[in-house]
Write a protein that holds these residues in place. Structure first.
Motif, PDB file in Angstrom:
ATOM      1  N   ARG A 175      11.087  23.817   5.272  1.00 36.08           N
ATOM      2  CA  ARG A 175      10.452  22.799   5.002  1.00 36.08           C
ATOM      3  C   ARG A 175       9.255  23.018   4.367  1.00 36.08           C
ATOM      4  NH1 ARG A 175      14.520  18.309   6.660  1.00 36.08           N
ATOM      5  NH2 ARG A 175      14.042  18.501   8.556  1.00 36.08           N
ATOM      6  N   ASP A 176       8.507  23.346   4.128  1.00 45.04           N
ATOM      7  CA  ASP A 176       7.174  23.433   3.207  1.00 45.04           C
ATOM      8  C   ASP A 176       6.303  22.299   3.703  1.00 45.04           C
ATOM      9  OD1 ASP A 176       7.472  25.886   3.191  1.00 45.04           O
ATOM     10  OD2 ASP A 176       7.280  26.037   1.034  1.00 45.04           O
ATOM     11  N   GLN A 199      10.603  18.612  12.114  1.00 41.38           N
ATOM     12  CA  GLN A 199      11.570  19.892  12.080  1.00 41.38           C
ATOM     13  C   GLN A 199      11.821  20.545  12.908  1.00 41.38           C
ATOM     14  OE1 GLN A 199      10.842  22.564   8.433  1.00 41.38           O
ATOM     15  NE2 GLN A 199       9.316  21.673   8.535  1.00 41.38           N
TER      16      GLN A 199
END
Length: 417
Positions: free
Chosen positions: A145-146, A153
Motif C-alpha cells: 500500500r503506497d 506493512q
C-alpha cells in the motif's frame, strides 16, 4: 537495419504500457520483477531461467491489458477462478512469437496454485518454477500500500504470505522470501521509485540482443493486437494504419527499411490508448469535456513509452505525433508546423483515413469519396498535410488494392457473422 537493444530495456519499456490508467502509471510489473529477481538470487536460479523469469514478470499481465474489467480482478490478494483468463490470453499472444515465445508457458501458469486448485490441474513442482516465483512475487506486490509506511506493512504482508504457504505458494519459495525479507533494504528498494533504473542495469547482464527490423515489426504486431482489443470497433485499426502508412511512405520514395520504420510507428501509434477505459472508447454519445481530456493523454503515453527504447527516438515521434496538426493546435505537444516531420504527417493522414473507413459507435464506415471530401476539408483548415493527402488519393488503383486488403484483414479478424 539492426537495433542494438538491451532486452531488458525493450521489455521494461513495453511493460509500462501494461501499467497505464487514467490516474497515471503504477509500478506493479516492475515491482513484481524486482521481487521475483530477489527470490531468484536467494535460490540461486541459473542465468537462462532468470532471464525468462524477469522478462515474463515484466509482461505477466499482458493478457489483461486490453480490458479494464480484467485488470480489476488482478488487485485482489485471494483471487477467484476467473483470474486465469488473462494468463491464458497472455500465452496465446506470445506463444508463436519468435522473440517472446519462451515467456509464454511461464505467463500461462503464473497463477497456478501449489496445491493444484487451478484449471490446469498442475500441482507442486509440475508448475514451472518461474511461474511459481512470479505467483508469489505478484501476490506480495498486490499487498503493498503506497500510503502506508513500508515497515509498518511488513509483518502483515509476511503473515498473509505464510498463511497460504503450501496452498497458493511453494513452501520453499516462501521460506526463501522470509530469509531475505529481514533486510530493510529489500523493502526500501520496493518503495523507492528511483531504484528501478539501477535494478534494470543490474539485471542486464545478458548482453545486447540484436533485433533486425522485421523482429521489431513482429513485436509491434503483438502490441497492435493488444491495443486494438480495447474496442470492438477497432479490431484491426493499428495494423490498418501501419499498412496505409507504409503505402504513403513508398509514395514519398522512402527506402524499404524506412518504410518498415513507418509501419512500426503505425503499429505502435495508439499504444497509449491502454490508459483509456473501454467504456469511453466505445461510448456512442458525444464525449464530455473530461472524457475527451482523458482521450488526449494517449499520444503522450505513446511517446513517453517508446522514447525509452534504444534507437526508437524517431519511431516514437512518428507514432506519437499523429494528433498534432499543421496549424500547431494539435495535442498533446502542440508541435509547430516546422517541427512536424514527414513521418508524423504520414501516420496522421493514415490514422484519419482508417478511422473514417471503420465502423464507429456513432456512425457507419464512410465511402472513399466521402472520406476524401472530409480530408480535403481538413487540409484547407491546416489540420493534415495536403501533399500526403494528394499522394493517398491520386493513386486510385493502389488505394483500391489497399482498401481491399484492409477489408480482408478486418474480415479475417472477426470472421463471418
Amino acid at each position: 537495419m539492426l537495433f542494438n537493444i538491451h532486452p531488458s530495456n525493450l521489455v521494461s519499456a513495453l511493460s509500462i504500457a501494461l501499467e497505464l490508467s487514467t490516474d497515471g502509471l503504477s509500478r506493479h510489473h516492475w515491482r513484481t520483477a524486482l521481487i521475483a529477481n530477489r527470490i531468484a538470487e536467494q535460490i540461486k536460479l541459473d542465468d537462462s531461467q532468470r532471464q525468462v523469469l524477469i522478462y515474463a514478470a515484466l509482461l505477466h499481465d499482458i493478457g489483461a491489458a486490453s480490458s479494464w474489467s480484467e485488470k480489476k480482478k488482478l488487485h485482489m490478494f485471494k483471487a477467484g477462478d476467473d483470474i486465469y483468463q488473462h494468463a491464458e490470453a497472455g500465452d496465446l499472444l506470445l506463444k508463436d512469437s519468435p522473440q517472446f515465445s519462451m515467456l509464454a508457458e511461464t505467463i500461462r501458469h503464473h497463477h497456478d496454485n501449489w496445491d493444484g486448485s487451478n484449471p490446469h490441474r498442475l500441482a507442486g513442482k509440475e508448475i514451472p518454477l518461474t511461474s511459481r516465483i512470479i505467483n508469489l512475487a505478484d501476490r506480495l506486490e498486490i499487498l503493498l500500500r503506497d500510503k502506508v509506511y513500508i515497515f509498518e506493512q511488513r509483518p502483515d504482508i509476511l503473515s498473509a504470505i505464510r498463511e497460504l504457504s503450501g496452498s497458493y505458494f511453494d513452501p520453499d519459495l516462501v521460506k526463501a522470501l522470509h530469509e531475505f525479507a529481514r533486510q530493510e533494504s529489500f523493502w526500501l528498494d520496493l518503495t523507492n521509485p528511483h531504484y528501478y533504473q539501477n535494478f534494470f542495469r543490474q539485471i542486464d547482464t545478458y548482453g545486447r540482443m540484436v533485433f533486425n527490423i522485421d523482429d521489431i515489426v513482429n513485436i509491434g504486431e503483438i502490441f497492435a493486437t493488444i491495443i486494438d482489443r480495447t474496442s470492438r470497433f477497432t479490431g484491426m485499426h493499428s495494423r490498418s494504419v501501419a499498412l496505409v502508412s507504409a503505402f504513403l511512405a513508398k509514395a514519398k520514395g522512402y527506402g524499404s527499411e524506412e518504410v518498415k520504420l513507418v509501419k512500426i510507428a503505425g503499429l505502435f501509434h495508439d499504444l497509449g490508448k491502454l490508459s483509456i477505459p473501454n467504456d469511453i472508447l466505445e461510448k456512442p454519445e458525444k464525449l464530455t469535456e473530461r472524457e475527451f481530456s482523458i482521450i488526449k493523454q494517449h499520444p503522450y503515453y505513446t511517446y513517453r513509452i517508446l522514447e525509452q527504447i534504444d534507437g526508437f527516438s524517431t519511431v516514437a515521434e512518428w507514432a506519437a505525433f499523429h494528433h498534432e496538426t499543421i496549424d500547431g493546435a494539435g495535442y498533446p505537444f502542440r508541435v509547430p508546423e516546422a517541427s512536424l516531420r514527414l513521418g508524423s504527417r504520414i501516420v496522421s493522414v493514415a490514422d484519419v483515413f482508417v478511422a473514417l473507413s471503420e465502423n464507429r459507435p456513432y456512425r457507419r464506415p464512410l465511402a472513399v469519396r466521402e472520406i476524401e471530401k472530409i480530408m480535403r476539408g481538413m487540409v484547407d483548415n491546416r489540420k493534415i498535410d495536403g501533399c500526403v493527402v494528394t499522394d493517398l488519393f491520386s493513386d486510385r488503383a493502389g488505394l483500391g488494392t489497399l482498401t481491399d486488403r484492409i477489408g480482408e484483414m478486418s474480415w479475417s479478424a472477426v470472421g463471418p457473422s
